[in-house]
Design a protein around this motif. Structure first.
Motif, PDB file in Angstrom:
ATOM      1  N   GLN A   9       7.898  -5.342 -65.431  1.00 30.14           N
ATOM      2  CA  GLN A   9       6.542  -6.750 -65.111  1.00 30.14           C
ATOM      3  C   GLN A   9       7.116  -7.979 -64.859  1.00 30.14           C
ATOM      4  O   GLN A   9       7.385  -8.324 -66.314  1.00 30.14           O
ATOM      5  CB  GLN A   9       5.069  -6.353 -65.772  1.00 30.14           C
ATOM      6  N   THR A  10       6.962  -9.183 -64.166  1.00 30.16           N
ATOM      7  CA  THR A  10       7.006 -10.684 -63.707  1.00 30.16           C
ATOM      8  C   THR A  10       5.923 -10.758 -65.102  1.00 30.16           C
ATOM      9  O   THR A  10       4.506 -11.463 -64.274  1.00 30.16           O
ATOM     10  CB  THR A  10       6.754 -11.168 -62.952  1.00 30.16           C
ATOM     11  N   ASP A  11       6.360 -11.890 -65.801  1.00 26.80           N
ATOM     12  CA  ASP A  11       4.926 -12.221 -66.531  1.00 26.80           C
ATOM     13  C   ASP A  11       5.159 -14.077 -66.066  1.00 26.80           C
ATOM     14  O   ASP A  11       6.244 -14.631 -65.987  1.00 26.80           O
ATOM     15  CB  ASP A  11       5.060 -12.401 -67.995  1.00 26.80           C
ATOM     16  N   MET A  12       3.644 -14.852 -65.923  1.00 24.39           N
ATOM     17  CA  MET A  12       4.072 -15.901 -65.039  1.00 24.39           C
ATOM     18  C   MET A  12       3.125 -16.825 -65.776  1.00 24.39           C
ATOM     19  O   MET A  12       2.316 -16.538 -66.970  1.00 24.39           O
ATOM     20  CB  MET A  12       3.281 -15.870 -63.567  1.00 24.39           C
ATOM     21  N   PRO A  13       3.484 -18.229 -66.688  1.00 24.29           N
ATOM     22  CA  PRO A  13       2.318 -18.912 -67.306  1.00 24.29           C
ATOM     23  C   PRO A  13       0.962 -19.286 -66.951  1.00 24.29           C
ATOM     24  O   PRO A  13       0.503 -19.030 -66.140  1.00 24.29           O
ATOM     25  CB  PRO A  13       3.441 -20.737 -66.925  1.00 24.29           C
ATOM     26  N   GLY A  14       0.319 -19.566 -68.108  1.00 23.29           N
ATOM     27  CA  GLY A  14      -1.035 -19.352 -67.779  1.00 23.29           C
ATOM     28  C   GLY A  14      -1.978 -17.898 -67.185  1.00 23.29           C
ATOM     29  O   GLY A  14      -1.517 -17.130 -67.655  1.00 23.29           O
ATOM     30  N   LEU A  15      -2.676 -18.477 -66.158  1.00 22.95           N
ATOM     31  CA  LEU A  15      -3.210 -17.014 -65.512  1.00 22.95           C
ATOM     32  C   LEU A  15      -2.561 -16.737 -64.105  1.00 22.95           C
ATOM     33  O   LEU A  15      -3.364 -16.324 -63.070  1.00 22.95           O
ATOM     34  CB  LEU A  15      -4.922 -17.556 -65.245  1.00 22.95           C
ATOM     35  N   ASP A  16      -1.511 -16.991 -63.961  1.00 20.92           N
ATOM     36  CA  ASP A  16      -0.984 -17.167 -62.676  1.00 20.92           C
ATOM     37  C   ASP A  16       0.011 -15.706 -62.380  1.00 20.92           C
ATOM     38  O   ASP A  16      -0.232 -14.597 -63.291  1.00 20.92           O
ATOM     39  CB  ASP A  16       0.466 -18.661 -62.849  1.00 20.92           C
ATOM     40  N   TYR A  17      -0.164 -15.123 -61.513  1.00 23.68           N
ATOM     41  CA  TYR A  17       0.822 -13.964 -60.812  1.00 23.68           C
ATOM     42  C   TYR A  17       2.193 -14.562 -60.612  1.00 23.68           C
ATOM     43  O   TYR A  17       1.885 -15.131 -59.314  1.00 23.68           O
ATOM     44  CB  TYR A  17      -0.219 -13.269 -60.163  1.00 23.68           C
ATOM     45  N   SER A  18       3.283 -13.253 -60.428  1.00 23.05           N
ATOM     46  CA  SER A  18       4.112 -13.459 -59.158  1.00 23.05           C
ATOM     47  C   SER A  18       4.394 -11.938 -59.203  1.00 23.05           C
ATOM     48  O   SER A  18       4.263 -10.849 -60.251  1.00 23.05           O
ATOM     49  CB  SER A  18       5.147 -13.444 -59.733  1.00 23.05           C
ATOM     50  N   PHE A  19       4.029 -11.108 -57.752  1.00 23.99           N
ATOM     51  CA  PHE A  19       4.344  -9.562 -57.303  1.00 23.99           C
ATOM     52  C   PHE A  19       5.968 -10.133 -56.376  1.00 23.99           C
ATOM     53  O   PHE A  19       6.229  -8.903 -56.184  1.00 23.99           O
ATOM     54  CB  PHE A  19       3.417  -9.742 -56.716  1.00 23.99           C
ATOM     55  N   SER A  20       6.367 -10.650 -56.276  1.00 25.62           N
ATOM     56  CA  SER A  20       7.694 -10.438 -55.724  1.00 25.62           C
ATOM     57  C   SER A  20       9.179  -9.547 -56.599  1.00 25.62           C
ATOM     58  O   SER A  20       9.604  -9.086 -55.890  1.00 25.62           O
ATOM     59  CB  SER A  20       8.281 -12.197 -55.168  1.00 25.62           C
ATOM     60  N   GLY A  21       9.283  -9.822 -57.609  1.00 27.58           N
ATOM     61  CA  GLY A  21       9.904  -8.543 -58.369  1.00 27.58           C
ATOM     62  C   GLY A  21      10.328  -7.831 -58.179  1.00 27.58           C
ATOM     63  O   GLY A  21      10.873  -6.865 -58.248  1.00 27.58           O
ATOM     64  N   ILE A  22       8.929  -7.234 -58.388  1.00 24.30           N
ATOM     65  CA  ILE A  22       8.572  -6.084 -58.748  1.00 24.30           C
ATOM     66  C   ILE A  22       8.360  -5.087 -57.492  1.00 24.30           C
ATOM     67  O   ILE A  22       9.170  -4.162 -57.528  1.00 24.30           O
ATOM     68  CB  ILE A  22       7.128  -5.655 -58.820  1.00 24.30           C
ATOM     69  N   LYS A  23       8.784  -5.849 -56.410  1.00 19.36           N
ATOM     70  CA  LYS A  23       9.371  -4.965 -54.667  1.00 19.36           C
ATOM     71  C   LYS A  23      10.589  -5.250 -54.824  1.00 19.36           C
ATOM     72  O   LYS A  23      11.086  -3.494 -54.902  1.00 19.36           O
ATOM     73  CB  LYS A  23       8.277  -6.293 -53.622  1.00 19.36           C
ATOM     74  N   THR A  24      11.129  -5.473 -55.300  1.00 17.83           N
ATOM     75  CA  THR A  24      12.653  -6.129 -55.347  1.00 17.83           C
ATOM     76  C   THR A  24      13.213  -5.055 -56.738  1.00 17.83           C
ATOM     77  O   THR A  24      14.024  -3.928 -55.799  1.00 17.83           O
ATOM     78  CB  THR A  24      13.151  -7.117 -55.683  1.00 17.83           C
ATOM     79  N   ALA A  25      12.381  -4.859 -57.775  1.00 18.51           N
ATOM     80  CA  ALA A  25      13.215  -3.486 -58.746  1.00 18.51           C
ATOM     81  C   ALA A  25      12.583  -2.448 -57.723  1.00 18.51           C
ATOM     82  O   ALA A  25      13.412  -1.698 -58.448  1.00 18.51           O
ATOM     83  CB  ALA A  25      12.178  -3.716 -59.646  1.00 18.51           C
TER      84      ALA A  25
END
Ligand code: KG4
Ligand code: ZN
Length: 334
Positions: free
Chosen positions: A199-215
Motif C-alpha cells: 500500500q502506498t501512503d501519502m502525506p496528510g489525507l491524500d491518496y495514491s493508487f497508481s503504485g498498486i496497479k503496477t504492483a
C-alpha cells in the motif's frame, strides 16, 4: 407554484434525465452505453454520439413520467463538469437551448458535488457537518460538507482514482470494462488474505493508487510465467485480495479524517460506493468507531440525473443560475 426542475447528466457514459418537484426526485431515467465494453474503456467520441441518440427519448420519458409538460418547468439543470468535454457538451447544449426556448433559468451543476448531495434524495439524510468519501472512476476525495452548497476537499488522490485502480486491475486480469463491479462479484467467493499487495501512503489525507496497479501487474506477470492458468484459477482470491487492499487504503485516511476533524457522521458517494466490500466495511465502523454511516441506494451510486436534480434544487433556492452561454468545464473542482 411548485418548483419543477428537469436535470440532465451526460458527463461520461450514462445519458440520464430526472424531474424533481419541490425537492422530491420523481424519477431517474438512465440509458447506459454498452458500446464501450468491447474497447476496454470509455471511448469519448462514441460516448458523445450515444448521448446525442439517447438524450431526446430520455428527457421525454422523465417529463412524461413526472406527469408534467415542458411548459410547467421552472428551470433546466445540466452537469457542467467534471467529465469528458464532448459528452458534457451534448447535455449542456441541449439544456441551454431548451431553457432558452422556454425562457427559464439554466443551472450548471458540479458532478462531484451532486454525487455527495445524492444523500438528500431519500431518508435518512445526514445532518451537517459530515464527511463524504467520494469514490468514482475519475475521483477519490474526502470532502467536509458544512451545508448543501458549502463543501471543502480535505484529502484527494494525487494520481489515479480508486475506481480507475479497480478497473485497471480488472483489465490486467483480462476482465471487460468496467471491471470494478466484476471484481466485487468474484471477491465474494475469494479469500481477501490470500495475497498481499504493497500500500502506498501519502502525506496528510491524500491518496495514491497508481503504485498498486503496477504492483498487481508485476505480481501477475511473474506468476503467469510459471503457471499460465494462474489468473483463471485464482480469480476469486485475486479479486478479494486486491479489493481488500484498496478498501484498507480508503479506510485508513477516512479514519484519520474523522479523528482530525472530530466529525463522526460519515457518508460515501460515487460509483465505487456500490462496492459491497466497502459498504460492509463501513457498516462495521458504526460500532467500532461510533460512526453514523450514510450509504446511498445503488441507483444513486453510479452516474445518474437524480443527484443532478437534487443539487439543482438547492441551487435554485439560492438563485444560483448560469448564463445561456455557460460552457462545460471538464476539470471543474468542488
Ligand atoms: O461515479 P461513476 O459512475 O462514474 C464516474 O463519475 O467516474 O463511477 C464509475 C466507477 C468505475 O470505475 C466502476 O468500475 C466503479 O465506479 N464501480 C465499482 C462498482 N460499481 C461501480 N467499483 C467497485 N465495485 C463496484 N461494485
Ligand atoms: Zn460520477
Amino acid at each position: 407554484m411548485s418548483i419543477n426542475i428537469l436535470a440532465i447528466e451526460s458527463s461520461c457514459d450514462e445519458t440520464s434525465a430526472s424531474v424533481i418537484i419541490d425537492g422530491v426526485v420523481k424519477n431517474n431515467i438512465i440509458a447506459t452505453q454498452s458500446i464501450h465494453e468491447k474497447y476496454g474503456g470509455v471511448v469519448p467520441e462514441l460516448a458523445s454520439r450515444a448521448h446525442q441518440q439517447h438524450i431526446v427519448p430520455v428527457v421525454n420519458e422523465a417529463i412524461a413520467d413526472a406527469n408534467i409538460t415542458k411548459s410547467d418547468l421552472s428551470a433546466i439543470a445540466f452537469t457542467q463538469g467534471p467529465g469528458l468535454l464532448g459528452a458534457l457538451l451534448v447535455g449542456a447544449s441541449f439544456a441551454k437551448s431548451m431553457a432558452m426556448a422556454l425562457g427559464i433559468p439554466v443551472i450548471g451543476v458540479n458532478h462531484m458535488k451532486a454525487h455527495i448531495l445524492a444523500h438528500f434524495i431519500d431518508d435518512p439524510k445526514p445532518q451537517f457537518p459530515f464527511l463524504c468519501l467520494t469514490v468514482s472512476g475519475g475521483h477519490t476525495q474526502i470532502v467536509r460538507v458544512d451545508a448543501p452548497l458549502k463543501m471543502e476537499v480535505i484529502g484527494a488522490t494525487r494520481d489515479d482514482a480508486v475506481g480507475e485502480a479497480f478497473d485497471k486491475c480488472a483489465k490486467i486480469m483480462g476482465l471487460p470494462y468496467p471491471g470494478g463491479p466484476l471484481i466485487d462479484r468474484y471477491a465474494k467467493d475469494g479469500d481477501p488474505h490470500k495475497f498481499t499487495f504493497p500500500q502506498t501512503d501519502m502525506p496528510g489525507l491524500d491518496y495514491s493508487f497508481s503504485g498498486i496497479k503496477t504492483a498487481f501487474l508485476y505480481f501477475l506477470r511473474d506468476q503467469v510465467k510459471s503457471n499460465p492458468a494462474f489468473i483463471e484459477e485464482e480469480k476469486n482470491h485475486l479479486s478479494a485480495s486486491i479489493q481488500k487492499t484498496l478498501i484498507d487504503m480508503l479506510m485508513a485516511k477516512l479514519k484519520r479524517a474523522s479523528r482530525e476533524t472530530g466529525i463522526q457522521r460519515i457518508a460515501i458517494a460515487g460509483g465505487v460506493s456500490a462496492n459491497s466490500g466497502l459498504r460492509s466495511r463501513l457498516e462495521e465502523m458504526k460500532d467500532q468507531f461510533n460512526w453514523e454511516v450514510f450509504i446511498p441506494a445503488f441507483q444513486y451510486c453510479t452516474d445518474n440525473a437524480g443527484m443532478i436534480a437534487m443539487t439543482a434544487h438547492f441551487q435554485y433556492l439560492e438563485k444560483d443560475f448560469c448564463s445561456y452561454y455557460a460552457v462545460p468545464k471538464p476539470r471543474m473542482q468542488i
